[in-house]
Design a protein around this motif. Structure first.
Motif: not given
Length: 93
Positions: A24-29, A31-46
């Motif tokens: 999310s560009r704005h929110g955080k959850v 207890g888990i890793p948070n990323y600024p974009s889906i692209e960053a999340m998919l790259a980091a969380e294979a």
């Protein structure tokens, strides 16, 4: 708001799923890793198998296409896209 009110509680009480990361560009959850974009999340969380997209329909197409092209299962809220042609293209992917 719907993420915190509906999605997070539903995932938490279903033992078949585990929330592994959020993008999310704005929110955080907490207890888990948070990323600024889906692209960053998919790259980091294979190891992610699926993504649930909780965003307005006009933004879902690009995120869904990105996840599908990364060979992930994708959950879309209603309506699944801003236009029928977007949904048909995602269905074909």
């Amino acid at each position: 708001k719907i993420v915190r009110d509906q999605h997070l509680p539903a995932v938490a009480k279903d033992g078949d799923y585990q929330l592994a990361a959020a993008a999310s560009r704005h929110g955080k959850v907490d207890g888990i890793p948070n990323y600024p974009s889906i692209e960053a999340m998919l790259a980091a969380e294979a190891g992610l198998e699926a993504v649930s997209l909780c965003m307005p329909p006009q933004f879902r197409y690009d995120a869904a296409r990105t996840a599908l092209e990364a060979k992930k299962h994708v959950f879309l809220e209603k309506p699944p896209g801003a236009t029928v042609s977007e949904v048909e293209h995602l269905k074909a992917l």
